[in-house]
Design an enzyme around this catalytic site. Structure first.
Site, PDB file in Angstrom:
ATOM      1  N   GLU A 137      -0.854   5.713  37.485  1.00 58.75           N
ATOM      2  CA  GLU A 137      -0.852   4.754  38.785  1.00 58.75           C
ATOM      3  C   GLU A 137       0.574   4.982  39.432  1.00 58.75           C
ATOM      4  O   GLU A 137       1.229   5.878  39.628  1.00 58.75           O
ATOM      5  CB  GLU A 137      -1.529   3.488  38.664  1.00 58.75           C
ATOM      6  CG  GLU A 137      -2.902   3.491  37.826  1.00 58.75           C
ATOM      7  CD  GLU A 137      -3.524   2.053  37.727  1.00 58.75           C
ATOM      8  OE1 GLU A 137      -3.365   1.357  38.737  1.00 58.75           O
ATOM      9  OE2 GLU A 137      -4.115   1.956  36.586  1.00 58.75           O
ATOM     10  N   ASP A 160     -11.321  -3.541  41.368  1.00 59.71           N
ATOM     11  CA  ASP A 160     -10.573  -2.905  40.461  1.00 59.71           C
ATOM     12  C   ASP A 160      -9.624  -4.069  40.069  1.00 59.71           C
ATOM     13  O   ASP A 160     -10.072  -5.352  40.380  1.00 59.71           O
ATOM     14  CB  ASP A 160      -9.529  -2.063  41.282  1.00 59.71           C
ATOM     15  CG  ASP A 160      -8.983  -0.957  40.342  1.00 59.71           C
ATOM     16  OD1 ASP A 160      -8.874  -1.373  39.197  1.00 59.71           O
ATOM     17  OD2 ASP A 160      -8.476   0.210  40.836  1.00 59.71           O
TER      18      ASP A 160
HETATM   19  C1  BGC Z   1      -3.275  -1.835  35.409  1.00 57.34           C
HETATM   20  C2  BGC Z   1      -4.627  -1.571  34.503  1.00 57.34           C
HETATM   21  C3  BGC Z   1      -4.290  -1.263  33.118  1.00 57.34           C
HETATM   22  C4  BGC Z   1      -3.572  -2.725  32.761  1.00 57.34           C
HETATM   23  C5  BGC Z   1      -3.061  -2.302  31.288  1.00 57.34           C
HETATM   24  C6  BGC Z   1      -2.839  -2.897  34.859  1.00 57.34           C
HETATM   25  O1  BGC Z   1      -1.447  -3.214  35.564  1.00 57.34           O
HETATM   26  O2  BGC Z   1      -3.768  -1.941  36.789  1.00 57.34           O
HETATM   27  O3  BGC Z   1      -5.223  -0.117  34.830  1.00 57.34           O
HETATM   28  O4  BGC Z   1      -5.505  -1.250  32.430  1.00 57.34           O
HETATM   29  O5  BGC Z   1      -2.487  -2.982  33.618  1.00 57.34           O
HETATM   30  O6  BGC Z   1      -2.286  -3.281  30.728  1.00 57.34           O
HETATM   31  C1  BGC Z   2      -7.481   1.116  37.808  1.00 56.15           C
HETATM   32  C2  BGC Z   2      -8.699   1.546  37.696  1.00 56.15           C
HETATM   33  C3  BGC Z   2      -8.880   1.143  36.071  1.00 56.15           C
HETATM   34  C4  BGC Z   2      -8.827  -0.188  35.773  1.00 56.15           C
HETATM   35  C5  BGC Z   2      -9.184  -0.710  34.471  1.00 56.15           C
HETATM   36  C6  BGC Z   2      -7.017  -0.110  37.395  1.00 56.15           C
HETATM   37  O1  BGC Z   2      -5.481  -0.344  37.495  1.00 56.15           O
HETATM   38  O2  BGC Z   2      -7.052   1.540  39.140  1.00 56.15           O
HETATM   39  O3  BGC Z   2      -8.738   3.004  37.707  1.00 56.15           O
HETATM   40  O4  BGC Z   2     -10.392   1.430  35.976  1.00 56.15           O
HETATM   41  O5  BGC Z   2      -7.562  -0.444  35.911  1.00 56.15           O
HETATM   42  O6  BGC Z   2      -8.223  -0.433  33.584  1.00 56.15           O
END
Ligand code: BGC
Ligand code: BGC
Length: 632
Positions: A513, A307
């Protein structure tokens, strides 16, 4: 005799010559060769630097053609909300992906990169894409063929923008609605989640049989999928995101694991490790579950992706010992690392660990073999670049109709008429005056929830195409019916105005999230107040827009009819279709609806089960017409 010898020599020479010629053409470039032969050939030609590059996934903001070429980067992603520019069109996306791809193709071996994006309810980062209901709503439909069609439509829209890889489906089994990602889960019941792995068949194509772990992607209108987040993401203590899931074997293998077994049979290409832990062991460091179980026992042959900064979070604080994080995750069985920014540090770190023999070359070769297997299987070497030929698929009428149908099937009718009163629904289209009210009645962003345009979602109606519930109501009623919209009506509004009924649309505001974790699960203000006011002196139907069950018990007596609409997405017309009886209510609760949060976690089958509405509950109304049956 000598003539025979001459012909034999000639034959040997011819064979030798043929094999040289073939060598020059490179076996790995020949689509007629078996995938495993192509992998072996290519792997044999790769330097350590090229292999480590394949294992590296970076965010698009640092992916220039030059970086791709210099570091042999194997994969690029868009994080939530990361698009080439504001209001980017499908063509802009294709151009961006192609530019990056050309960098990858210009390397010595010309291995194409694979571009990935979260298309978790349609192609949700892209303006004007069709936004489907989030998974919790699809779980309510109990319709696996519908879910497969949504996968098919999503693949078309993702491909329309030149992207061949979606980080979907989320097959979490959410066991506690306090979890901020509960809406990404189809159900608290693993059998419903398993049933919905048909989404993989939609995204990747229907495999010819049990794929037994081999990745399957059926050509250039399909995308590689990603079952996530392995494993137990929906079982963390108190629903705290990325936390610890405490389970015995029967819960792990009986609740959280089964949908992975189905995914593997259906040819899932990739599986994403979860930020969370199982019994205290971080999944990104969990060799027993990633390698011994997933790869060796279940026979998964695609690649495991980390992830976002998932390996960083092995340590506390995150990224405090990155070398340790790289070593532990790669040795545990993570094949591709979603770095996504500090790629030079990652690459140097991994190179160093291999050169010092801390990580054996066999582990690197296994990871790269898996990544190449997916790339070969999906035809990426043959079709690395996209053109504009599919741009019209994005947000097409056909896909929007499908989304509208999905909305209709996802609605769950929880109450219809106060005791002793006739049912309120379906509502009449021809009447005097109706009130539409609430924070969510005229807000497309709220209606779509998190993971829409932005990671955390958006508010308002000005950032993409779609139909709000307010507009849907106006579209549906007779032209002589007066629709009054008051987002937050005054105390005495209903009393002073002769209303036939009110439609109140309230709920949660978008989140994704950890930001969505909630201990109280209340409907934010002024939602509860609007229910009180609008329902005081008139008959009312309350439509709740939420990613999960929320506190409703205190208002239930005041409400005449109650609908759980989940996070329906861009096609709000589906809500009005059912409220006004063009279709019937058929959805069933994919989750237990609690009375008070003190009861949580509470799931169907628990010894102490005293819900407001049980799992599987859902009243029905008679349809005036019926949705087409979905057949295989
Ligand atoms: C998240 C990702 C997201 C990204 C967007 C991260 O903190 O975990 O899922 O795509 O921020 O900026
Ligand atoms: C999330 C994932 C996602 C990834 C990319 C992460 O923060 O947990 O589900 O695919 O970001 O955006």
């Amino acid at each position: 005799m000598s003539r025979m010898l001459v012909s034999l020599v000639l034959l040997v020479f011819l064979c030798f010559h043929a094999s040289i010629t073939q060598g020059e053409q490179a076996i790995y470039k020949d689509p007629k060769q078996p995938v495993e032969e192509r992998i072996k050939d290519l792997l044999g030609k790769m330097t350590l630097e090229e292999k480590v590059g394949q294992m590296t996934q970076i965010e698009r903001t640092n992916a220039s053609a030059d970086v791709m070429k210099t570091y042999f980067i194997g994969s690029v992603l868009s994080g939530g909300g990361s698009s080439p520019k504001v209001n980017a069109t499908a063509k802009d996306w294709v151009d961006m992906v192609n530019d990056i791809q050309k960098g990858a193709l210009s390397t010595r071996l010309g291995i194409p990169m694979i571009y990935g994006i979260d298309a978790v309810h349609g192609h949700n980062n892209v303006v004007n894409a069709t936004i489907f209901p989030h998974n919790v709503g699809l779980g309510a439909s109990r319709d696996k063929y519908l879910v497969r069609e949504i996968g098919t439509a999503t693949a078309f829209e993702v491909r329309a923008t030149g992207i061949p890889y979606a980080f979907a489906p989320c097959i979490a089994v959410c066991r506690d609605p306090r979890w901020g990602r509960c809406y990404e889960s189809y159900s608290e019941d693993h059998t419903v989640v398993q049933m919905m792995t048909t989404s993989i068949e939609g995204l990747q194509g229907v495999p010819p049989g049990d794929m037994k772990g081999m990745p399957f992607v059926n050509g250039p209108t399909k995308v590689a999928g990603c079952s996530k987040h392995y494993v137990g993401d929906g079982g963390t203590v108190n629903g705290i995101n990325e936390n610890n899931t405490i389970v015995d074997d029967s819960a792990l293998y009986g609740i959280h694991m089964p949908a992975y077994v189905d995914s593997i049979a259906k040819g899932i290409s990739t599986i994403m490790a979860s930020y969370s832990s199982i019994n205290g062991v971080k999944m990104h460091a969990n060799k027993q579950l990633l390698t011994d179980h997933l790869k060796d026992k279940l026979g998964f042959k695609g690649f495991v992706i980390s992830d976002w900064q998932g390996i960083d979070r092995i340590t506390d604080p995150p990224h405090s010992n990155y070398t340790f994080s790289i070593e532990t995750s790669v040795m545990a069985g993570v094949d591709m690392i979603m770095v996504p920014y500090e790629y030079k540090e990652f690459i140097n770190g991994l190179l160093g660990l291999v050169k010092k023999n801390v990580i054996p070359m066999s582990r690197i070769d296994d990871a790269v073999t898996r990544i190449l297997r997916v790339k070969f299987a999906m035809g990426l070497f043959e079709n690395p670049l996209d053109d504009y030929s599919r741009v019209n698929e994005l947000g097409s009428k056909k896909h929007r109709e499908l989304a509208r149908q999905a909305v209709r099937k996802s609605l769950v009718l929880l109450k219809n008429g106060k005791p002793g009163n006739p049912p309120l629904l379906p509502l009449p289209k021809t009447t005097g005056k109706i009130l539409v009210s609430g924070t969510h009645a005229n807000n497309l962003g709220y209606q779509c929830g998190g993971w829409t345009i932005e990671w955390q979602g958006v508010s308002g109606n000005n950032w993409t195409a779609g139909t709000t519930i307010l507009d849907a109501v106006k579209n549906t009623v007779d032209k002589n019916t007066k629709v009054v919209y008051k987002k937050n009506p005054n105390e005495d509004y209903a009393e002073k105005t002769r209303l036939d009924f009110a439609i109140v649309v309230v709920g949660e505001v978008p989140y994704a999230e950890t930001i969505g974790d909630s201990k109280n699960l209340t409907i934010p203000d002024p939602g509860p107040q609007i229910i009180e006011t609008a329902c005081k002196d008139t008959k009312c139907v309350v439509v709740v827009i939420s990613g999960r069950p929320v506190v409703l018990e205190p208002y239930l007596d005041k409400i005449d009819a109650l609908v759980a609409a989940w996070l329906p997405g861009s096609e709000g017309q589906g809500v009005a279709d059912v409220l006004f009886g063009d279709w019937g209510f058929t959805g069933k609760l994919p989750r237990t609806w609690f009375k008070s949060v003190d009861q949580l976690p509470m799931n169907q089958g628990d010894p102490k089960y005293d819900p407001l509405f049980p799992f599987g509950f859902g009243l029905e109304t008679q349809p005036k017409s019926q949705d087409d049956k979905h057949d295989l």
